[in-house]
Design a protein around this motif. Sequence first.
Motif, PDB file in Angstrom:
ATOM      1  N   SER A 167       0.818  -1.219   0.000  1.00 45.36           N
ATOM      2  CA  SER A 167       0.000   0.000   0.000  1.00 45.36           C
ATOM      3  C   SER A 167       0.845   1.260   0.000  1.00 45.36           C
ATOM      4  O   SER A 167       0.383   2.320  -0.414  1.00 45.36           O
ATOM      5  N   LEU A 168       2.093   1.176   0.482  1.00 40.58           N
ATOM      6  CA  LEU A 168       3.016   2.293   0.468  1.00 40.58           C
ATOM      7  C   LEU A 168       4.253   1.915  -0.342  1.00 40.58           C
ATOM      8  O   LEU A 168       4.547   0.726  -0.536  1.00 40.58           O
ATOM      9  N   ALA A 169       4.977   2.934  -0.786  1.00 45.08           N
ATOM     10  CA  ALA A 169       6.100   2.708  -1.701  1.00 45.08           C
ATOM     11  C   ALA A 169       7.385   2.414  -0.936  1.00 45.08           C
ATOM     12  O   ALA A 169       8.326   3.209  -0.915  1.00 45.08           O
ATOM     13  N   TYR A 170       7.447   1.239  -0.292  1.00 44.97           N
ATOM     14  CA  TYR A 170       8.663   0.794   0.372  1.00 44.97           C
ATOM     15  C   TYR A 170       9.714   0.501  -0.703  1.00 44.97           C
ATOM     16  O   TYR A 170       9.425  -0.131  -1.719  1.00 44.97           O
ATOM     17  N   ARG A 189       9.145  -1.828 -14.915  1.00 43.56           N
ATOM     18  CA  ARG A 189       8.346  -2.410 -13.838  1.00 43.56           C
ATOM     19  C   ARG A 189       7.444  -1.378 -13.149  1.00 43.56           C
ATOM     20  O   ARG A 189       6.836  -1.684 -12.133  1.00 43.56           O
ATOM     21  N   ASN A 190       7.384  -0.173 -13.718  1.00 44.82           N
ATOM     22  CA  ASN A 190       6.555   0.889 -13.148  1.00 44.82           C
ATOM     23  C   ASN A 190       6.909   1.149 -11.689  1.00 44.82           C
ATOM     24  O   ASN A 190       6.034   1.307 -10.830  1.00 44.82           O
ATOM     25  N   MET A 191       8.207   1.200 -11.418  1.00 45.60           N
ATOM     26  CA  MET A 191       8.705   1.451 -10.067  1.00 45.60           C
ATOM     27  C   MET A 191       9.276   2.859  -9.972  1.00 45.60           C
ATOM     28  O   MET A 191       9.851   3.375 -10.929  1.00 45.60           O
ATOM     29  N   THR A 192       9.129   3.468  -8.804  1.00 49.97           N
ATOM     30  CA  THR A 192       9.607   4.825  -8.557  1.00 49.97           C
ATOM     31  C   THR A 192      11.034   4.778  -8.026  1.00 49.97           C
ATOM     32  O   THR A 192      11.342   3.980  -7.145  1.00 49.97           O
ATOM     33  N   LEU A 206      11.183   9.524   3.612  1.00 50.52           N
ATOM     34  CA  LEU A 206      11.338   8.751   4.837  1.00 50.52           C
ATOM     35  C   LEU A 206      12.191   7.519   4.593  1.00 50.52           C
ATOM     36  O   LEU A 206      12.262   6.997   3.481  1.00 50.52           O
ATOM     37  N   GLN A 207      12.821   7.050   5.667  1.00 57.86           N
ATOM     38  CA  GLN A 207      13.517   5.769   5.650  1.00 57.86           C
ATOM     39  C   GLN A 207      13.199   5.010   6.931  1.00 57.86           C
ATOM     40  O   GLN A 207      13.050   5.619   7.994  1.00 57.86           O
ATOM     41  N   VAL A 251       8.130   7.878  -1.341  1.00 59.73           N
ATOM     42  CA  VAL A 251       8.924   6.663  -1.151  1.00 59.73           C
ATOM     43  C   VAL A 251       9.348   6.532   0.305  1.00 59.73           C
ATOM     44  O   VAL A 251       9.595   7.528   0.989  1.00 59.73           O
ATOM     45  N   ILE A 252       9.429   5.293   0.778  1.00 60.07           N
ATOM     46  CA  ILE A 252       9.984   4.975   2.097  1.00 60.07           C
ATOM     47  C   ILE A 252      11.174   4.047   1.876  1.00 60.07           C
ATOM     48  O   ILE A 252      11.014   2.878   1.521  1.00 60.07           O
TER      49      ILE A 252
END
Length: 303
Positions: A35-38, A89-92, A242-243, A275-276
Motif C-alpha cells: 500500500s506504500l512505496a517501500y 516495472r513501473n517502479m519509482t 522517509l527511511q 517513497v519509504i
Amino acid sequence: MTISRRTLLAAGAVTPLAAGMAGAQGAASNAARFSLAYAPHEGSFASRGGLIEQIAYAADQGFTAWEDNEARNRSVAEQARMAKALADRNMTMGVFVASMPKWSQSRPLLGAADDADREAFLADIRTSIDVAKRLNARHMTVVTGFLDLKVPVDIQTARVIDVMRRAGDIVAPHGIAMVMEPLNTRTNHPGVYMQSIAQGFAVARGANSPGVKILADVYHEQIQSGNLIPTLETCWSEIGYLQFGDNPGRNEPGTGEINYAPIVKWLRARRYSGVIGMEHGNSVQGRAGEERLIAAYRAIDKG
C-alpha cells in the motif's frame, strides 16, 4: 530479533510476523502491491542475482519503489540500465546520495569560517543533477557534514542555512529536492552537525526552498530523540522523504523496539504517497532472510 521473540517463535507462538513469513515463503511472482512505496536496495535480495535481477524480483514481490545510495558512483550505462529496469516495472526511483561526508577526515564543515567546503558541496549538487535526471529521481540525499568545534553552533546554523538555500536554487528549477539526513551521534555518527529531525526542520525553514527538505530516517531519530509520530507531525511540512530501519541492529521492522505498524497507519492517514527507503540490513542471511524481510513489510503494511 530479540532473544525473547526468538524464544516465542521457537516455541511455536503465532505472531503476525510469523504468519507473514509463512505466506512469503510460498509467495508467487506478481504478489499484491504494497500500500506504500517501500523501497529495497541492492543487497536486499542479493541471492536473486545482480542489480537488475534484484529490481525484477522486488517488483514481483509487490514493491513499487527502489533506492540506491551508490547510484552517483555507477557508470552512466549502469544508471541507464537501472532507470530502464525501474520504468519497465513501473517502479519509482527513491534517493541516491548527492553529497556524503568524508568520514575518515570528519569533513565537510559547512558551518566553518572559510568557504572551501561549502563550494565543494555546491559542486557535488551541480554534478548530481544529471544523475537525478538519468534515473528519474526527484530526491537526492545530502548529509550536512560535521560540527566545527571552533565555531558557535548558532553561527554554523546560519552558514548551513545559507549554503542550503544556494543549493536549493540550483536544484529546484529541475523539479528536484535535496533531502537533508539527520544522523544519530550515539551509535553511528559522533560529531555530525545535523542530529535530529527538529534541527533539520529549522534549517529547511530557514532555507525556505522547495529544493530543501528533510530525510526523516526513523532509525536515527529513534536513537537520538524518540517521540517519533509527534515529531513527524510537527515537522511534516518540511519532510520530503522517509527511511525505515529498526533499533537496535538497523534491520527490518520487527527485529527491534520500534513499533512500525502505527507509523504506517499514521502515514496512510496523512495520505503519504512518497517513497519509504528500506535503509537497513537483513537480520538473517540468504533467502531465508529475504523471505523474512518481505514478511516483515507485509506485517506492518497489513497492520
